[in-house]
Design a protein around this motif. Structure first.
Motif, mmCIF file in Angstrom:
data_model
loop_
_atom_site.group_PDB
_atom_site.id
_atom_site.type_symbol
_atom_site.label_atom_id
_atom_site.label_comp_id
_atom_site.label_asym_id
_atom_site.label_seq_id
_atom_site.Cartn_x
_atom_site.Cartn_y
_atom_site.Cartn_z
ATOM 1 N N ASP A 98 0.777 -1.286 -0.035
ATOM 2 C CA ASP A 98 0.091 -0.095 -0.115
ATOM 3 C C ASP A 98 0.973 1.276 -0.088
ATOM 4 O OD1 ASP A 98 -2.691 1.365 0.252
ATOM 5 O OD2 ASP A 98 -2.021 1.810 2.203
ATOM 6 N N ASN A 102 2.831 3.637 -3.329
ATOM 7 C CA ASN A 102 2.537 5.105 -3.313
ATOM 8 C C ASN A 102 3.501 5.951 -3.384
ATOM 9 O OD1 ASN A 102 1.917 7.879 -1.877
ATOM 10 N ND2 ASN A 102 -0.127 6.891 -2.239
ATOM 11 N N LEU A 181 -5.769 13.247 3.323
ATOM 12 C CA LEU A 181 -6.836 12.665 2.205
ATOM 13 C C LEU A 181 -7.526 11.569 2.834
ATOM 14 C CD1 LEU A 181 -4.474 12.558 -0.780
ATOM 15 C CD2 LEU A 181 -5.995 14.269 -0.267
ATOM 16 N N VAL A 182 -7.076 11.073 3.832
ATOM 17 C CA VAL A 182 -7.826 9.697 4.214
ATOM 18 C C VAL A 182 -7.932 9.772 5.885
ATOM 19 C CG1 VAL A 182 -7.510 7.247 4.585
ATOM 20 C CG2 VAL A 182 -6.968 8.475 2.426
ATOM 21 N N ARG A 183 -9.204 9.485 6.221
ATOM 22 C CA ARG A 183 -9.292 9.373 7.915
ATOM 23 C C ARG A 183 -9.316 7.852 8.289
ATOM 24 N NH1 ARG A 183 -12.961 12.092 5.561
ATOM 25 N NH2 ARG A 183 -14.468 10.509 5.868
ATOM 26 N N GLU A 185 -10.555 4.923 10.496
ATOM 27 C CA GLU A 185 -11.257 4.684 11.117
ATOM 28 C C GLU A 185 -11.437 3.364 12.235
ATOM 29 O OE1 GLU A 185 -15.206 5.568 9.433
ATOM 30 O OE2 GLU A 185 -14.626 7.345 8.757
ATOM 31 N N GLN B 130 -1.863 2.512 -6.496
ATOM 32 C CA GLN B 130 -1.086 3.274 -5.700
ATOM 33 C C GLN B 130 -0.351 4.380 -6.418
ATOM 34 O OE1 GLN B 130 -1.624 -0.028 -5.687
ATOM 35 N NE2 GLN B 130 -0.627 -0.953 -3.872
ATOM 36 N N ALA B 133 -2.816 7.040 -7.673
ATOM 37 C CA ALA B 133 -3.012 8.056 -6.592
ATOM 38 C C ALA B 133 -1.973 8.823 -6.130
ATOM 39 C CB ALA B 133 -3.571 6.979 -5.208
ATOM 40 N N ALA B 134 -0.743 8.387 -6.116
ATOM 41 C CA ALA B 134 0.204 9.113 -5.807
ATOM 42 C C ALA B 134 0.557 10.438 -7.008
ATOM 43 C CB ALA B 134 1.570 8.592 -5.567
ATOM 44 N N ARG B 135 0.374 9.967 -8.301
ATOM 45 C CA ARG B 135 0.650 10.984 -9.421
ATOM 46 C C ARG B 135 -0.394 12.057 -9.149
ATOM 47 N NH1 ARG B 135 3.194 9.570 -14.365
ATOM 48 N NH2 ARG B 135 4.153 7.680 -14.425
ATOM 49 N N GLY B 137 -2.297 12.902 -6.703
ATOM 50 C CA GLY B 137 -2.625 13.530 -5.393
ATOM 51 C C GLY B 137 -3.838 13.158 -4.634
ATOM 52 N N TRP B 138 -4.497 12.007 -5.256
ATOM 53 C CA TRP B 138 -5.925 11.607 -4.606
ATOM 54 C C TRP B 138 -5.943 10.842 -3.461
ATOM 55 C CZ3 TRP B 138 -9.655 10.226 -9.303
ATOM 56 C CH2 TRP B 138 -9.690 11.566 -10.092
ATOM 57 N N ALA B 139 -6.805 10.503 -2.930
ATOM 58 C CA ALA B 139 -7.040 9.660 -1.790
ATOM 59 C C ALA B 139 -6.886 8.247 -2.170
ATOM 60 C CB ALA B 139 -8.316 9.816 -0.966
ATOM 61 N N GLN B 140 -6.275 7.445 -1.679
ATOM 62 C CA GLN B 140 -5.976 5.910 -1.977
ATOM 63 C C GLN B 140 -6.646 5.088 -1.069
ATOM 64 O OE1 GLN B 140 -1.822 5.206 -2.651
ATOM 65 N NE2 GLN B 140 -2.102 3.093 -1.409
ATOM 66 N N THR B 142 -6.541 0.827 -1.046
ATOM 67 C CA THR B 142 -6.198 -0.493 -1.784
ATOM 68 C C THR B 142 -6.906 -1.641 -0.890
ATOM 69 O OG1 THR B 142 -4.246 -0.506 -0.455
ATOM 70 C CG2 THR B 142 -3.914 0.230 -2.476
ATOM 71 N N LEU B 155 -17.058 8.989 1.476
ATOM 72 C CA LEU B 155 -16.785 7.262 1.513
ATOM 73 C C LEU B 155 -16.455 6.638 2.770
ATOM 74 C CD1 LEU B 155 -15.319 7.112 -2.105
ATOM 75 C CD2 LEU B 155 -17.796 6.221 -1.743
ATOM 76 N N LEU B 168 -11.419 3.150 6.295
ATOM 77 C CA LEU B 168 -10.806 4.240 6.075
ATOM 78 C C LEU B 168 -12.040 5.240 5.808
ATOM 79 C CD1 LEU B 168 -8.049 3.934 3.776
ATOM 80 C CD2 LEU B 168 -7.992 4.219 6.225
ATOM 81 N N GLY B 169 -12.107 6.475 6.073
ATOM 82 C CA GLY B 169 -12.985 7.475 5.439
ATOM 83 C C GLY B 169 -12.307 8.250 4.411
ATOM 84 N N LEU B 170 -13.098 8.644 3.116
ATOM 85 C CA LEU B 170 -12.145 9.392 2.274
ATOM 86 C C LEU B 170 -13.210 10.056 1.668
ATOM 87 C CD1 LEU B 170 -12.015 7.236 -0.374
ATOM 88 C CD2 LEU B 170 -10.321 6.553 1.109
ATOM 89 N N ASN B 171 -12.779 11.323 0.930
ATOM 90 C CA ASN B 171 -13.541 12.193 0.228
ATOM 91 C C ASN B 171 -13.109 11.879 -1.277
ATOM 92 O OD1 ASN B 171 -14.315 13.430 2.560
ATOM 93 N ND2 ASN B 171 -12.877 15.112 2.396
#
Lengths: 319, 251
Positions: A98, A102, A181-183, A185, B130, B133-135, B137-140, B142, B155, B168-171
């Motif tokens: 993971d 990244n 970007l991520v929470r 939980e 992955q 997402a890195a390129r 800059g978005w939430a990832q 997996t 989400l 995970l919580g993400l936008n």
């Protein structure tokens, strides 16, 4: 050569998978400067243990308390560039897959995953890695630096302890520059008193023949306990909710190579074999004499696990 | 909302793989190809999101590869994707380069969610999502085993990790890679297969995307590992006990 290792830990100490990654780093270049990165929050006892294996780079901060790929990935990128590292590596685990991929996406993408062997050809590193569920082993080279690698722990024995205590360096963490970007939980895991399936000397696995969780516990769990081993599972039992996903052995689950692997009622699909075929001794019990599992087994018995295994457990408890 | 799903064409994982004489590639002659099973799970999840989401959802299937990828994309269209894009390419691409092409497509299509398999069952790399997402800059997220939409574009994603199920919580925008337990992909019905024949597959050359290859992984050769096992059949429990004890003693 400067090699950074992404360390993993549990409770108070380094995971064996990371010790294998350290062994790999030592074996690709005996003169390498090796530093193991430990990321988290309030890890004093973990750090005490990490010092026994290599130099340690500590990223200890509240903002790093939970392992999210956005933050850890960004942090690793910064560390690699600051340290001018040639290689960043970790064990083939869900955590490293993971986070390291990244980080690789921010560091130019020269990455190879799940290394099972390596060569040095005229000063250039070549890596062996499985493809097609382990049917094929490819030899690859990476173009560019830094190189990002994950290493299959069962292919490299854990690093030996030398008695030396290594140095530690604490990083300054600026939480303001880390992405958010991520929470995180939470984590649900089924606590088990048995050893981890990837680290045990003995793994007893169950497949389709097991009808429910209670039978799995009695038969597979019972034999595992009699042999002081871990339990594993084929995919179908996880899909059916009989076993938790962290027990799945196979191409997309865990890869194990214990001294003894006992397959109970497992037919032996190629995806399962990919996860266990490098075990030292494989013993299979299955009621189908044509099951492919027998082709990869040292010893096989045709029969009903519900009848055979209780007798086996009795025989070991009698000792 | 627009969802982009990746669709890789891979050899059927239940078929026996053979190598070409030069051991540089697998022998693809007579090998049946399918939609990567993990990508099929991603396609299925996009359909379920469309079925339960309050607002309209457009699903775009993306393929990169040889002309026969057309068929793979038809599978996704028959399952229910709205349209497809094929980026023709006829040689090996490593995850860095696949993620580079996908980045360009995403800049063109502007999806708010990208769903993809956690790995393709040919290369087994488990890196492309992955890196993408890195390129970007978005939430990832997996290894997803559950995706739940909440109000306000949020989400909740459950992930299968070595130590258990992580939440995970993400936008949005986000990249989510699918694991086995996310869902069970549907089979396309005959009418939907017929209907899929009329759905558009757009072809976009990499040059049109402004993308040039930047290889990072070179495959030097391939081999078929051979493991030799004793394959002894036992009939007696006492023999079985003896063999287990022997295995425990070695080392």
């Amino acid at each position: 050569m400067k090699i950074l290792i992404l360390g993993e830990y549990e409770k108070n100490g380094m995971k064996r998978a990371t010790q294998s990654a350290i062994r790999f780093a030592q074996s690709i270049d005996p003169d390498a400067e090796i530093e193991t990165i430990v990321i988290g929050w309030q890890m004093d006892s973990v750090i005490q243990d990490f010092k026994r294996w290599s130099n340690v780079l500590i990223a200890d901060h509240e903002s790093l308390a939970v392992p999210t790929a956005d933050r850890y990935g960004r942090l690793l990128k910064t560390i690699v560039l600051e340290r001018n590292a040639d290689i960043l590596l970790g064990a083939t685990t869900t955590f490293c897959k993971d986070v390291l991929a990244n980080a690789a996406g921010q560091l130019g993408g020269a990455m190879v995953g799940d290394i099972i062997g390596h060569d040095n050809r005229d000063g250039e590193l070549l890596f062996q890695r499985p493809m097609y569920a382990g049917s094929v082993v490819a030899t690859v080279r990476l173009i560019g630096t830094p190189k990002i690698l994950t290493v299959r722990p069962s292919s490299y024995p854990p690093s030996a302890e030398t008695g030396e205590i290594f140095t530690t360096t604490k990083m300054e963490i600026d939480a303001a520059v880390l992405p958010d970007l991520v929470r995180y939980e939470g984590l649900r895991s089924q606590s088990s008193s048995r050893p981890d399936v990837t680290e045990a000397r003995v793994v007893v696995s169950g497949g389709r023949a097991l009808k429910n969780s209670e039978d799995f516990e009695t038969i597979v769990g019972g034999l595992a306990d009699a042999l002081c081993g871990a339990t594993g599972s084929s995919r179908v039992l996880v899909d059916n909710g009989i076993t938790p996903n962290e027990l799945q052995v196979g191409q997309t689950g865990k890869i194990v190579a214990p001294d003894l692997y006992v397959a109970l009622g497992i037919s032996g699909a190629i995806q399962h074999l990919a996860g266990m075929k490098n075990s030292k001794t494989i013993i299979a019990i299955n009621n189908d004499s044509e099951a492919p599992i027998f082709d990869v087994s040292d010893y096989g018995m045709v029969g009903d696990i519900y009848q055979i295994v209780p007798d086996l457990i009795k025989a070991f408890h009698a000792d | 909302m627009k969802i982009l799903v990746t669709c890789k064409r891979v050899p059927d994982p239940d078929q026996k793989i053979r190598l070409q004489a030069d051991s540089r590639e697998i022998d693809s002659e007579n090998l049946p190809y399918i939609l990567n099973p993990f990508d099929a799970i991603a396609v299925e999840e996009s359909l379920r999101i469309r079925e339960t989401h309050g607002e309209p959802v457009e699903i775009v299937a993306i393929g990169i590869g040889v002309e026969e990828c057309d068929k793979t994309l038809r599978t996704a269209l028959a399952m229910g994707a709205d349209r497809a894009v094929l980026i023709p390419w006829d040689s090996f691409l490593d995850p860095w380069n696949v993620s580079g092409i996908l980045e360009k497509i995403i800049q063109r299509e502007n999806p708010s969610l990208v769903l993809m398999g956690k790995q393709a069952v040919d290369g087994d790399s488990n890196q492309t999502g992955q890196m993408l997402a890195a390129r970007l800059g978005w939430a990832q997220a997996t290894f997803a085993s559950r995706i739940e939409f909440q109000s306000g574009g949020k989400l909740k994603v459950e992930r299968e990790t070595d130590s258990g199920i992580e939440t995970l919580g993400l936008n949005l925008p986000a990249i989510i890679t699918a694991d086995l337990r996310l869902n069970e992909p549907r089979y396309a019905s005959l009418p939907s297969i017929m209907k899929a024949r009329k759905k558009p597959i757009e072809r976009i050359e990499t040059s049109e995307l402004g993308w040039a290859p930047d290889p990072k992984v070179e495959i030097i050769n391939m081999s078929m590992p051979q493991t030799s096992r004793k394959k002894v059949r036992l009939t007696d429990i006492s023999d079985l006990v003896a063999r287990i004890k022997e295995a425990l003693k070695t080392n």
